[in-house]
Each structure stands twice: as C-alpha cells, then as structure tokens.
Design an enzyme around this catalytic site. Structure first.
Site, PDB file in Angstrom:
ATOM      1  N   HIS A 161      -1.599  -5.944   5.277  1.00  0.00           N
ATOM      2  CA  HIS A 161      -1.992  -5.142   4.116  1.00  0.00           C
ATOM      3  C   HIS A 161      -1.219  -5.634   2.898  1.00  0.00           C
ATOM      4  CE1 HIS A 161      -3.621  -1.336   6.329  1.00  0.00           C
ATOM      5  NE2 HIS A 161      -4.208  -2.454   6.730  1.00  0.00           N
TER       6      HIS A 161
ATOM      7  N   GLU B 116       0.972  -4.191   0.892  1.00  0.00           N
ATOM      8  CA  GLU B 116       2.400  -3.880   0.899  1.00  0.00           C
ATOM      9  C   GLU B 116       3.156  -4.746   1.901  1.00  0.00           C
ATOM     10  OE1 GLU B 116       0.105   0.024   0.134  1.00  0.00           O
ATOM     11  OE2 GLU B 116      -0.145  -1.785   1.347  1.00  0.00           O
TER      12      GLU B 116
ATOM     13  N   SER C 226      -3.021   4.122  -2.349  1.00  0.00           N
ATOM     14  CA  SER C 226      -2.116   4.965  -1.566  1.00  0.00           C
ATOM     15  C   SER C 226      -1.803   4.306  -0.212  1.00  0.00           C
ATOM     16  CB  SER C 226      -2.791   6.326  -1.352  1.00  0.00           C
ATOM     17  OG  SER C 226      -1.949   7.239  -0.726  1.00  0.00           O
TER      18      SER C 226
ATOM     19  N   CYS D  41      -1.159   3.343   3.570  1.00  0.00           N
ATOM     20  CA  CYS D  41      -1.599   3.796   4.882  1.00  0.00           C
ATOM     21  C   CYS D  41      -0.384   4.154   5.748  1.00  0.00           C
ATOM     22  CB  CYS D  41      -2.420   2.695   5.545  1.00  0.00           C
ATOM     23  SG  CYS D  41      -1.409   1.327   6.167  1.00  0.00           S
TER      24      CYS D  41
ATOM     25  N   CYS E 112       1.988   1.002   6.341  1.00  0.00           N
ATOM     26  CA  CYS E 112       2.775   0.608   5.171  1.00  0.00           C
ATOM     27  C   CYS E 112       3.793   1.685   4.817  1.00  0.00           C
ATOM     28  CB  CYS E 112       1.848   0.294   4.005  1.00  0.00           C
ATOM     29  SG  CYS E 112       0.777  -1.130   4.353  1.00  0.00           S
TER      30      CYS E 112
END
Length: 145
Positions: free
Chosen positions: A50, A52, A77, A79, A82
């Site tokens: 992802h 991040e 936002s 998950c 992350c």
C-alpha cells in the site's frame, strides 16, 4: 494545499498513471520528506505494498526514535494493515487527504494517541472516485472485499 499532502497526491497520481491504485504517502521528519511511495500492489504483484507501506520501505531502516518524530501524510484513510505499521513505529501524527471514499482505522489511531488530521481534500477524493468508477473490481480487491 499543504506541500506534503501535495507530495502524497503526486505519488497517488503516479500510481494511477502506472495502472495501479492511486493512493500516495510521504513520511516527514523535522520538515523534510524521508520516505515517499504509492500503492504498488498491481505493479509489483504484492499483497501488502500500500502507499503507506511503500513510503516506509523507501524511508529505509531507521531508529524507532526517528519515526516517533515523524508525520505520515496519506491521500486516503489508512487501512488496518497500514494503521498497524503506524502504531508499531509510534508515528505520532497522520494527515489524511480524504476519508469519504474509504474510512480506515482512524478511531483506532486516535484511541492509541495518534493525532489524526483529515484535510478533506477534493483532489484526493476526486482521484479516488474516478479510479473506483473505472476499476471497481481492482478497488474491491485492494480493500479486501
């Protein structure tokens, strides 16, 4: 727009242009970007890359004390995965571009003392909405549906 959120959005746009999921992130330490990345699950065939996570990977191995002084910027936002990394490295502040297209684990972050700021940025939201319209199956896969 905040220059660091803009940097995260630039990363998200790269992901979109590469045929991936348009989520970007940067990690900032004392006013300097030390890691940047974007969701590259599609591009790398990865189950965990992802935005991040890519930014953390690109920041490299750092002492925990550095992460405790960082701000993580992300276009969407975070998950649960992350969020776990944010909590593990005790990153004290997260700035989120938008959470209308996906609400991650913001309440968990807040409950653990992380400062969460939602910018409610139209450009971040519009990019995700466009992607979700174009690639609903890929989006569902990314969020585990």
């Amino acid at each position: 727009m905040d220059k660091f959120l803009e940097a995260a959005l630039e990363e998200a746009r790269k992901g979109y242009e590469e045929g991936g999921i348009p989520i970007g992130s940067v990690i900032v330490h004392k006013g300097k970007v030390i890691g940047r990345g974007h969701n590259r699950r599609v591009q790398k065939g990865s189950p965990i890359l992802h935005g991040e996570m890519d930014a953390l990977e690109n920041a490299g191995r750092l002492p925990a004390s550095v992460y405790r002084e960082c701000v993580l910027y992300t276009t969407l936002s975070p998950c649960p995965m992350c969020t776990g990394a944010i909590l593990l490295y005790e990153i004290p502040k997260v700035v989120i571009g938008e959470h209308q297209t996906f609400m991650g684990e913001e309440e968990l972050l807040i409950s653990r003392g992380v400062e969460v700021v939602v910018a409610d940025n139209d450009e971040c939201r519009e990019l995700m909405e466009k992607f979700i319209r174009e690639q609903p199956g890929l989006w569902s896969e990314d969020i585990g549906v």
